[in-house]
Design a protein around this motif. Structure first.
Motif, PDB file in Angstrom:
ATOM      1  N   PRO A 184       0.809  -1.226   0.000  1.00 50.92           N
ATOM      2  CA  PRO A 184       0.000   0.000   0.000  1.00 50.92           C
ATOM      3  C   PRO A 184       0.839   1.271   0.000  1.00 50.92           C
ATOM      4  O   PRO A 184       0.281   2.372   0.085  1.00 50.92           O
ATOM      5  N   LEU A 185       2.166   1.150  -0.122  1.00 56.19           N
ATOM      6  CA  LEU A 185       3.051   2.302   0.064  1.00 56.19           C
ATOM      7  C   LEU A 185       3.382   3.006  -1.246  1.00 56.19           C
ATOM      8  O   LEU A 185       4.473   2.850  -1.813  1.00 56.19           O
ATOM      9  N   GLN A 186       2.446   3.798  -1.751  1.00 54.11           N
ATOM     10  CA  GLN A 186       2.714   4.657  -2.897  1.00 54.11           C
ATOM     11  C   GLN A 186       1.673   5.772  -2.957  1.00 54.11           C
ATOM     12  O   GLN A 186       0.583   5.653  -2.414  1.00 54.11           O
ATOM     13  N   LYS A 187       2.067   6.865  -3.610  1.00 51.15           N
ATOM     14  CA  LYS A 187       1.152   7.947  -3.954  1.00 51.15           C
ATOM     15  C   LYS A 187       1.069   8.005  -5.481  1.00 51.15           C
ATOM     16  O   LYS A 187       2.056   7.782  -6.176  1.00 51.15           O
ATOM     17  N   LEU A 188      -0.122   8.318  -5.979  1.00 51.33           N
ATOM     18  CA  LEU A 188      -0.385   8.240  -7.412  1.00 51.33           C
ATOM     19  C   LEU A 188      -0.895   9.565  -7.962  1.00 51.33           C
ATOM     20  O   LEU A 188      -1.588  10.320  -7.270  1.00 51.33           O
ATOM     21  N   SER A 189      -0.586   9.823  -9.216  1.00 48.66           N
ATOM     22  CA  SER A 189      -1.140  10.947  -9.969  1.00 48.66           C
ATOM     23  C   SER A 189      -1.430  10.479 -11.390  1.00 48.66           C
ATOM     24  O   SER A 189      -0.971   9.406 -11.804  1.00 48.66           O
ATOM     25  N   LEU A 190      -2.174  11.302 -12.136  1.00 50.77           N
ATOM     26  CA  LEU A 190      -2.584  10.947 -13.490  1.00 50.77           C
ATOM     27  C   LEU A 190      -2.154  12.012 -14.491  1.00 50.77           C
ATOM     28  O   LEU A 190      -1.999  13.188 -14.148  1.00 50.77           O
ATOM     29  N   ILE A 191      -1.983  11.561 -15.726  1.00 51.45           N
ATOM     30  CA  ILE A 191      -1.827  12.469 -16.863  1.00 51.45           C
ATOM     31  C   ILE A 191      -2.780  11.993 -17.951  1.00 51.45           C
ATOM     32  O   ILE A 191      -2.777  10.817 -18.321  1.00 51.45           O
ATOM     33  N   LEU A 192      -3.611  12.893 -18.448  1.00 56.49           N
ATOM     34  CA  LEU A 192      -4.492  12.595 -19.579  1.00 56.49           C
ATOM     35  C   LEU A 192      -3.829  13.155 -20.834  1.00 56.49           C
ATOM     36  O   LEU A 192      -3.460  14.330 -20.873  1.00 56.49           O
ATOM     37  N   THR A 193      -3.664  12.328 -21.842  1.00 57.92           N
ATOM     38  CA  THR A 193      -2.970  12.784 -23.046  1.00 57.92           C
ATOM     39  C   THR A 193      -3.671  12.285 -24.305  1.00 57.92           C
ATOM     40  O   THR A 193      -4.337  11.249 -24.296  1.00 57.92           O
ATOM     41  N   ASP A 194      -3.478  13.042 -25.391  1.00 59.56           N
ATOM     42  CA  ASP A 194      -4.005  12.614 -26.693  1.00 59.56           C
ATOM     43  C   ASP A 194      -2.980  11.781 -27.451  1.00 59.56           C
ATOM     44  O   ASP A 194      -3.175  11.458 -28.623  1.00 59.56           O
ATOM     45  N   ALA A 195      -1.892  11.396 -26.790  1.00 62.32           N
ATOM     46  CA  ALA A 195      -0.911  10.505 -27.409  1.00 62.32           C
ATOM     47  C   ALA A 195      -1.474   9.087 -27.455  1.00 62.32           C
ATOM     48  O   ALA A 195      -1.836   8.530 -26.415  1.00 62.32           O
TER      49      ALA A 195
END
Length: 304
Positions: free
Chosen positions: A173-184
């Motif tokens: 459970p040891l992580q932090k997450l983020s997102l990137i939305l891309t048109d690639a």
């Protein structure tokens, strides 16, 4: 131009989905990401309107999920019952606001350098509500906040556990997450099943406030995955003095359970069952855990 782009192929704007996926993953790891997965936006199209990525970027072709580890030693002071500040700094504030944010920014710059638009999204608590006026008919009000756990599951990085935290084979459970939305347009990773919580109720047994009941579980189907999630007594969790961290974002009542008695029991159980790929010379749990009950009484624990 980002450093990763300067060292990469100059014709990536014309690369096929598989080559582009590899290049972006390699660049993300070079820029500090411990976890990187590529999710098919179609798997997230059925999310509630306030969590649907397409509402933010209708032309999205790929959802890039980036994660940075919470180092295991960050929890040591809480496991020993002597220091909470290390986790607050290096497991939350610095990790999310600086270390992970810098990686996300650099990957966004990398994608822009090869000609693709990219939208960076912070991993906000999942209970935040809209805070603005609807600007177009049929469109959700701001802010739309995708659930990073669901996107990470769709990207095949791990699965959501009984506590609602995201669990990966490398870090538990040891992580932090983020997102990137891309048109690639990239080749997607597929959702996978890991069975981390199968037959394990260590988190339930560890809770000194009886906030978790193994007999009360919700079946959740999102992001191409199905999982069981405990129906937790959030009021009791909010009173937890066993390492639980209250949300630092106004408007959120979410409790962070990773450093709490239940979250640390999860990590210890995953290690003991040999389900994590990352190995250490010594076990995380070397003493019986301490606990504080609902009346403030302390059980100091002892040698295992």
């Amino acid at each position: 131009m980002s450093k990763a782009a300067m060292r990469g192929p100059q014709a990536l704007g014309e690369a096929g989905p598989a080559d582009l996926a590899k290049a972006v993953k390699d660049a993300a790891r070079e820029l500090g990401a411990d976890l990187v997965g590529l999710a098919d936006p179609a798997l997230l199209a059925g999310e509630p309107e306030q969590k649907r990525p397409q509402a933010i970027f209708p032309e999205v072709q790929t959802v890039v999920v980036l994660g940075r580890r919470i180092t295991r030693g960050t929890l040591r002071g809480i496991e020993e019952g002597t220091n909470w500040k290390a986790y607050e700094c290096f497991g939350r504030r610095y990790l999310e606001d600086q270390f992970l944010a810098r990686t996300v920014f650099e990957v966004v710059a990398y994608l822009e350098d090869i000609g693709y638009e990219a939208v960076p999204l912070f991993g906000y608590p999942k209970d935040l509500k809209e805070m603005g006026a609807q600007v177009r008919p049929g469109q959700p009000a701001p802010n739309v906040i995708p659930d990073v756990r669901v996107a990470a599951a769709a990207a095949g990085l791990g699965e959501v556990g009984l506590l609602g935290d995201f669990i990966t084979p490398d870090f538990g459970p040891l992580q932090k997450l983020s997102l990137i939305l891309t048109d690639a347009p990239m080749a997607f990773d597929k959702p996978r099943r890991f069975g981390f919580c199968q037959g394990c109720q260590a988190c339930v047994a560890a809770c000194p406030l009886a906030a978790a009941d193994a007999g009360r579980q919700n079946v959740v189907q999102r992001g191409g995955q199905t999982w069981n999630e405990l129906a937790l007594d959030e009021a009791r969790c909010a009173l937890c003095a066993n390492g639980a961290a209250k949300s630092r974002f106004p408007g959120s009542k979410e409790v962070e359970r990773i450093p709490a008695a239940c979250g640390r029991a999860c990590l210890a159980s995953l290690e003991a069952r040999g389900l994590l790929t990352r190995k250490f010379h010594h076990a995380f749990r070397v003493r019986q855990p301490w606990s504080v009950d609902a009346f403030g009484a302390v059980n100091s624990g002892g040698r295992m």
